[in-house]
Design a protein around this motif. Structure first.
Motif, PDB file in Angstrom:
ATOM      1  N   VAL A  33       0.841  -1.204   0.000  1.00 40.93           N
ATOM      2  CA  VAL A  33       0.000   0.000   0.000  1.00 40.93           C
ATOM      3  C   VAL A  33       0.877   1.256   0.000  1.00 40.93           C
ATOM      4  O   VAL A  33       0.634   2.202  -0.764  1.00 40.93           O
ATOM      5  CB  VAL A  33      -0.944   0.000   1.230  1.00 40.93           C
ATOM      6  N   ILE A  34       1.913   1.273   0.868  1.00 40.07           N
ATOM      7  CA  ILE A  34       2.822   2.421   0.942  1.00 40.07           C
ATOM      8  C   ILE A  34       3.524   2.645  -0.398  1.00 40.07           C
ATOM      9  O   ILE A  34       3.579   3.755  -0.926  1.00 40.07           O
ATOM     10  CB  ILE A  34       3.878   2.207   2.053  1.00 40.07           C
ATOM     11  N   GLU A  35       4.041   1.551  -0.966  1.00 38.26           N
ATOM     12  CA  GLU A  35       4.804   1.648  -2.208  1.00 38.26           C
ATOM     13  C   GLU A  35       3.925   2.111  -3.367  1.00 38.26           C
ATOM     14  O   GLU A  35       4.322   2.962  -4.167  1.00 38.26           O
ATOM     15  CB  GLU A  35       5.422   0.282  -2.532  1.00 38.26           C
ATOM     16  N   ALA A  36       2.710   1.554  -3.458  1.00 42.13           N
ATOM     17  CA  ALA A  36       1.792   1.938  -4.539  1.00 42.13           C
ATOM     18  C   ALA A  36       1.371   3.398  -4.394  1.00 42.13           C
ATOM     19  O   ALA A  36       1.318   4.150  -5.382  1.00 42.13           O
ATOM     20  CB  ALA A  36       0.573   1.028  -4.529  1.00 42.13           C
ATOM     21  N   THR A  37       1.095   3.813  -3.149  1.00 41.83           N
ATOM     22  CA  THR A  37       0.669   5.198  -2.894  1.00 41.83           C
ATOM     23  C   THR A  37       1.746   6.195  -3.290  1.00 41.83           C
ATOM     24  O   THR A  37       1.497   7.161  -4.027  1.00 41.83           O
ATOM     25  CB  THR A  37       0.316   5.384  -1.400  1.00 41.83           C
ATOM     26  N   TYR A  38       2.983   5.973  -2.817  1.00 45.43           N
ATOM     27  CA  TYR A  38       4.070   6.890  -3.133  1.00 45.43           C
ATOM     28  C   TYR A  38       4.493   6.780  -4.594  1.00 45.43           C
ATOM     29  O   TYR A  38       5.015   7.745  -5.170  1.00 45.43           O
ATOM     30  CB  TYR A  38       5.264   6.661  -2.202  1.00 45.43           C
ATOM     31  N   GLY A  39       4.257   5.607  -5.183  1.00 52.38           N
ATOM     32  CA  GLY A  39       4.538   5.452  -6.605  1.00 52.38           C
ATOM     33  C   GLY A  39       3.649   6.357  -7.437  1.00 52.38           C
ATOM     34  O   GLY A  39       4.106   7.027  -8.381  1.00 52.38           O
ATOM     35  N   VAL A  40       2.368   6.400  -7.067  1.00 54.17           N
ATOM     36  CA  VAL A  40       1.409   7.265  -7.759  1.00 54.17           C
ATOM     37  C   VAL A  40       1.719   8.738  -7.498  1.00 54.17           C
ATOM     38  O   VAL A  40       1.733   9.572  -8.414  1.00 54.17           O
ATOM     39  CB  VAL A  40      -0.038   6.943  -7.323  1.00 54.17           C
ATOM     40  N   LEU A  41       1.996   9.069  -6.220  1.00 56.27           N
ATOM     41  CA  LEU A  41       2.260  10.462  -5.849  1.00 56.27           C
ATOM     42  C   LEU A  41       3.540  11.001  -6.492  1.00 56.27           C
ATOM     43  O   LEU A  41       3.606  12.181  -6.867  1.00 56.27           O
ATOM     44  CB  LEU A  41       2.355  10.589  -4.324  1.00 56.27           C
ATOM     45  N   SER A  42       4.549  10.158  -6.600  1.00 57.09           N
ATOM     46  CA  SER A  42       5.832  10.606  -7.165  1.00 57.09           C
ATOM     47  C   SER A  42       5.921  10.379  -8.669  1.00 57.09           C
ATOM     48  O   SER A  42       6.875  10.830  -9.310  1.00 57.09           O
ATOM     49  CB  SER A  42       6.992   9.860  -6.489  1.00 57.09           C
ATOM     50  N   GLY A  43       4.934   9.677  -9.211  1.00 57.36           N
ATOM     51  CA  GLY A  43       4.953   9.384 -10.639  1.00 57.36           C
ATOM     52  C   GLY A  43       6.020   8.377 -11.014  1.00 57.36           C
ATOM     53  O   GLY A  43       6.463   8.318 -12.166  1.00 57.36           O
ATOM     54  N   SER A  44       6.440   7.550 -10.028  1.00 58.81           N
ATOM     55  CA  SER A  44       7.487   6.557 -10.275  1.00 58.81           C
ATOM     56  C   SER A  44       6.884   5.234 -10.740  1.00 58.81           C
ATOM     57  O   SER A  44       6.230   4.526  -9.975  1.00 58.81           O
ATOM     58  CB  SER A  44       8.311   6.323  -9.001  1.00 58.81           C
ATOM     59  N   LEU A  45       7.131   4.911 -12.005  1.00 55.74           N
ATOM     60  CA  LEU A  45       6.655   3.638 -12.542  1.00 55.74           C
ATOM     61  C   LEU A  45       7.373   2.471 -11.878  1.00 55.74           C
ATOM     62  O   LEU A  45       6.796   1.402 -11.688  1.00 55.74           O
ATOM     63  CB  LEU A  45       6.886   3.607 -14.059  1.00 55.74           C
ATOM     64  N   ALA A  46       8.632   2.699 -11.483  1.00 52.65           N
ATOM     65  CA  ALA A  46       9.427   1.636 -10.844  1.00 52.65           C
ATOM     66  C   ALA A  46       8.797   1.220  -9.516  1.00 52.65           C
ATOM     67  O   ALA A  46       8.702   0.026  -9.209  1.00 52.65           O
ATOM     68  CB  ALA A  46      10.852   2.127 -10.618  1.00 52.65           C
ATOM     69  N   LEU A  47       8.361   2.197  -8.729  1.00 49.81           N
ATOM     70  CA  LEU A  47       7.727   1.891  -7.442  1.00 49.81           C
ATOM     71  C   LEU A  47       6.397   1.171  -7.637  1.00 49.81           C
ATOM     72  O   LEU A  47       6.083   0.223  -6.915  1.00 49.81           O
ATOM     73  CB  LEU A  47       7.509   3.173  -6.633  1.00 49.81           C
ATOM     74  N   ILE A  48       5.621   1.625  -8.610  1.00 48.85           N
ATOM     75  CA  ILE A  48       4.325   0.982  -8.868  1.00 48.85           C
ATOM     76  C   ILE A  48       4.528  -0.464  -9.320  1.00 48.85           C
ATOM     77  O   ILE A  48       3.835  -1.378  -8.867  1.00 48.85           O
ATOM     78  CB  ILE A  48       3.535   1.776  -9.942  1.00 48.85           C
ATOM     79  N   ALA A  49       5.527  -0.665 -10.205  1.00 46.70           N
ATOM     80  CA  ALA A  49       5.824  -2.015 -10.692  1.00 46.70           C
ATOM     81  C   ALA A  49       6.305  -2.913  -9.553  1.00 46.70           C
ATOM     82  O   ALA A  49       5.913  -4.082  -9.447  1.00 46.70           O
ATOM     83  CB  ALA A  49       6.883  -1.944 -11.785  1.00 46.70           C
ATOM     84  N   ASP A  50       7.147  -2.349  -8.675  1.00 47.66           N
ATOM     85  CA  ASP A  50       7.655  -3.137  -7.552  1.00 47.66           C
ATOM     86  C   ASP A  50       6.548  -3.449  -6.562  1.00 47.66           C
ATOM     87  O   ASP A  50       6.562  -4.501  -5.912  1.00 47.66           O
ATOM     88  CB  ASP A  50       8.800  -2.394  -6.859  1.00 47.66           C
ATOM     89  N   ALA A  51       5.572  -2.554  -6.439  1.00 49.21           N
ATOM     90  CA  ALA A  51       4.416  -2.812  -5.578  1.00 49.21           C
ATOM     91  C   ALA A  51       3.648  -4.022  -6.099  1.00 49.21           C
ATOM     92  O   ALA A  51       3.190  -4.880  -5.324  1.00 49.21           O
ATOM     93  CB  ALA A  51       3.505  -1.590  -5.517  1.00 49.21           C
ATOM     94  N   GLY A  52       3.530  -4.113  -7.421  1.00 49.51           N
ATOM     95  CA  GLY A  52       2.871  -5.273  -8.025  1.00 49.51           C
ATOM     96  C   GLY A  52       3.641  -6.545  -7.767  1.00 49.51           C
ATOM     97  O   GLY A  52       3.058  -7.594  -7.463  1.00 49.51           O
ATOM     98  N   HIS A  53       4.981  -6.447  -7.851  1.00 46.64           N
ATOM     99  CA  HIS A  53       5.832  -7.607  -7.565  1.00 46.64           C
ATOM    100  C   HIS A  53       5.679  -8.050  -6.118  1.00 46.64           C
ATOM    101  O   HIS A  53       5.564  -9.237  -5.822  1.00 46.64           O
ATOM    102  CB  HIS A  53       7.292  -7.245  -7.857  1.00 46.64           C
ATOM    103  N   ASN A  54       5.664  -7.078  -5.208  1.00 43.01           N
ATOM    104  CA  ASN A  54       5.513  -7.406  -3.789  1.00 43.01           C
ATOM    105  C   ASN A  54       4.132  -7.981  -3.475  1.00 43.01           C
ATOM    106  O   ASN A  54       3.980  -8.792  -2.567  1.00 43.01           O
ATOM    107  CB  ASN A  54       5.780  -6.166  -2.926  1.00 43.01           C
ATOM    108  N   LEU A  55       3.131  -7.550  -4.232  1.00 39.40           N
ATOM    109  CA  LEU A  55       1.793  -8.111  -4.053  1.00 39.40           C
ATOM    110  C   LEU A  55       1.795  -9.597  -4.411  1.00 39.40           C
ATOM    111  O   LEU A  55       1.146 -10.404  -3.734  1.00 39.40           O
ATOM    112  CB  LEU A  55       0.785  -7.361  -4.918  1.00 39.40           C
ATOM    113  N   SER A  56       2.549  -9.953  -5.448  1.00 39.37           N
ATOM    114  CA  SER A  56       2.651 -11.368  -5.817  1.00 39.37           C
ATOM    115  C   SER A  56       3.354 -12.160  -4.726  1.00 39.37           C
ATOM    116  O   SER A  56       3.048 -13.337  -4.489  1.00 39.37           O
ATOM    117  CB  SER A  56       3.398 -11.527  -7.147  1.00 39.37           C
TER     118      SER A  56
END
Length: 301
Positions: A33-56
């Motif tokens: 949740v933290i990673e996805a939220t800050y990924g969206v706020l910072s516009g970082s595709l890397a963080l959003i992608a890693d959030a998906g990886h961590n969800l798996s």
């Protein structure tokens, strides 16, 4: 004539790791949740992608936890060994998930070598640092149990892999903030991918072996046979089969040639104690043969 030795508490192992799984899943879900939220706020595709990886990986933890719970359930008339093998299947699936993750990391790293990514922002480094902390704590929860349980090792390797990835992001992100060494990020990613693959390959090999009822790692059938043939009155042993009921429990069936029936019960007791203490085999089935007639199955092995 047959003899069986089993019947001990299988729920203790599950109870031992129950809290570890619960804490691990809660912490890692929070991090997603933290990673996805800050990924969206910072516009970082890397963080959003890693959030998906961590969800798996959270799903992998849930898979291992459910398997551990199912393995603790009592056997039934239709499932005489219970559902212990679900732990083997969970270890196998987790190994396959990790192999897929290695492929993803490698592909992304190769892409970045040809097309260097933008300099990682401070927020990315901070979030990755939180990841190191959470994944590191989670990894330690399974550190002890992973040595004797392939299912727990699968969960441990997931967390170790995530910790390594997060450390890599922190290192490469910090370097990129102060230099123009854009190649450092994909190179570190490739090194991490190799480390994860080496650890996962062994998990995959062992889980496949257990899934096809191969002799569990650490047990030598020839040594087991020699120990059985040393039992009082036993002339030889054949039809020896050893396999895993779960990632922690092993079973054995064997035909023992013992012409004199006297002392059968004592020999069974000695065999069961020896197999449990020396080879971690707690489910034993012994068939006596008196040596007067050939084995009904017509083969010896």
């Amino acid at each position: 004539m047959h003899s069986h030795d089993h019947g001990h508490d299988h729920s203790h192992h599950f109870d031992t790791h129950n809290r570890a799984f619960a804490i691990a899943i809660i912490l890692n879900t929070l991090f997603v949740v933290i990673e996805a939220t800050y990924g969206v706020l910072s516009g970082s595709l890397a963080l959003i992608a890693d959030a998906g990886h961590n969800l798996s990986d959270v799903m992998g933890l849930i898979l291992a936890w459910v398997a551990s719970w199912l393995a603790s359930k009592a056997a039934s008339y239709s499932k005489t060994y219970g559902l212990k093998k679900t732990t083997i299947l969970a270890a196998l699936f987790n190994a396959l998930i990790l192999i897929a993750a290695v492929g993803g990391i490698t592909w992304e790293a190769l892409q970045r070598l040809s097309n260097p990514a933008e300099v990682a922002g401070l927020i990315v480094v901070i979030v990755a640092g939180i990841g190191v902390l959470i994944n590191g704590i989670t990894m330690l929860l399974f550190l002890k149990g992973q040595k004797g349980d392939l299912n727990i090792r699968g969960a441990f390797l997931h967390m170790a892999a995530d910790t390594a990835v997060s450390v890599g992001v922190v290192i490469s992100g910090t370097v990129l903030m102060f230099t123009n060494l854009h190649w450092i990020d994909p190179v570190i990613s490739l090194v991490i991918a190799v480390v994860i693959f080496l650890g996962t390959w062994q998990l995959l090999k062992e889980s496949v072996n257990l899934a096809v009822d191969a002799v569990p790692k650490g047990i030598d059938p020839a040594t087991v046979r020699k120990h059985l043939e040393r039992l009082p009155g036993v002339q030889s042993a054949h039809h020896l089969h050893i396999w895993a009921l779960s990632t922690t429990e092993n079973a054995l069936t064997v035909h023992l040639v013992k012409p004199d029936p006297e002392g059968d019960d004592e020999a069974i007791h000695q065999a069961s104690s020896m197999l449990a203490a020396d080879f971690n085999i707690h489910h034993t089935t012994i068939q006596w043969e008196r040596g007067g007639a050939p084995c009904p199955n017509g083969t010896t092995h």
